[in-house]
Design a protein around this motif. Sequence first.
Motif, PDB file in Angstrom:
ATOM      1  N   SER A 109       0.839  -1.210   0.000  1.00 28.55           N
ATOM      2  CA  SER A 109       0.000   0.000   0.000  1.00 28.55           C
ATOM      3  C   SER A 109       0.865   1.248   0.000  1.00 28.55           C
ATOM      4  O   SER A 109       0.530   2.246  -0.652  1.00 28.55           O
ATOM      5  CB  SER A 109      -0.917   0.013   1.224  1.00 28.55           C
ATOM      6  N   GLU A 152      -2.385   1.661   7.540  1.00 26.36           N
ATOM      7  CA  GLU A 152      -3.199   0.554   8.042  1.00 26.36           C
ATOM      8  C   GLU A 152      -3.150  -0.650   7.110  1.00 26.36           C
ATOM      9  O   GLU A 152      -3.056  -0.504   5.897  1.00 26.36           O
ATOM     10  CB  GLU A 152      -4.651   1.006   8.218  1.00 26.36           C
ATOM     11  N   THR A 173      -4.252  -3.543   4.841  1.00 21.99           N
ATOM     12  CA  THR A 173      -5.341  -3.543   3.852  1.00 21.99           C
ATOM     13  C   THR A 173      -6.357  -4.645   4.152  1.00 21.99           C
ATOM     14  O   THR A 173      -5.974  -5.776   4.473  1.00 21.99           O
ATOM     15  CB  THR A 173      -4.747  -3.718   2.444  1.00 21.99           C
ATOM     16  N   THR A 230      -3.476  -5.645  -3.057  1.00 27.25           N
ATOM     17  CA  THR A 230      -4.124  -6.730  -2.307  1.00 27.25           C
ATOM     18  C   THR A 230      -3.711  -6.714  -0.834  1.00 27.25           C
ATOM     19  O   THR A 230      -2.762  -6.038  -0.450  1.00 27.25           O
ATOM     20  CB  THR A 230      -3.791  -8.114  -2.918  1.00 27.25           C
TER      21      THR A 230
END
Length: 180
Positions: free
Chosen positions: A20, A36, A38, A62
């Motif tokens: 991310s 955070e 995912t 993902t």
Amino acid sequence: ANKNINAKLVLLGDVGAGKSSLVLRFVKGQFIEFQESTIGAAFFSQTLAVNDATVKFEIWDTAGQERYHSLAPMYYRGAAAAVIVYDISNQGLPCFPTGQKASFERAKKWVQELQAQGNPNMVMALAGNKADLLDARKVAAEATQVYAQENGLFFMETSAKTATNVNDIFYEIAKRLSQV
Ligand code: GTP
Ligand code: MG
């Protein structure tokens, strides 16, 4: 002639490897220290111009948590490219309580799964992320380079934190997609 290419791209890799964070850096130029974990997956898009082509990436970020593993084929099916991410500072011990192997071992499993189930023409990049954490390095770049070459991936060490090689890895993918 200018080519417009729409390319589905999936990021795969262990929990906390920095998938991310790489996407956030690439798409928004930002980094969050307390990103955070995912849930399921997240979608982003970003366009890059290379040579005589414009590549629009449709990016699926993902979730690395093992409980989401069964969702992964939905995201890599039909993907033109994959970025498999591991954390260079994550050592080779199984993580408690998931029993999940360390980051690089997990990355190799994803490569195997893509080789077996993915699109055979998929452009695959291996990102050794958190390259800014040099003092904490547990995975040597030399061995990884050999592994990448043997498996038809291209390899870069990246840092979502400092932005090192982040645009570069997506740019290299775009270049390869524009050549096929
Ligand atoms: P899941 O969504 O749980 O699968 O994890 P992820 O792979 O998306 O990892 P995420 O991007 O959430 O990053 C996990 C943690 O590592 C966050 O606290 C990030 O701030 C940190 N992190 C990510 N990339 C880097 C990096 O290049 N350098 C450093 N030092 N920390 C990073
Ligand atoms: Mg994530």
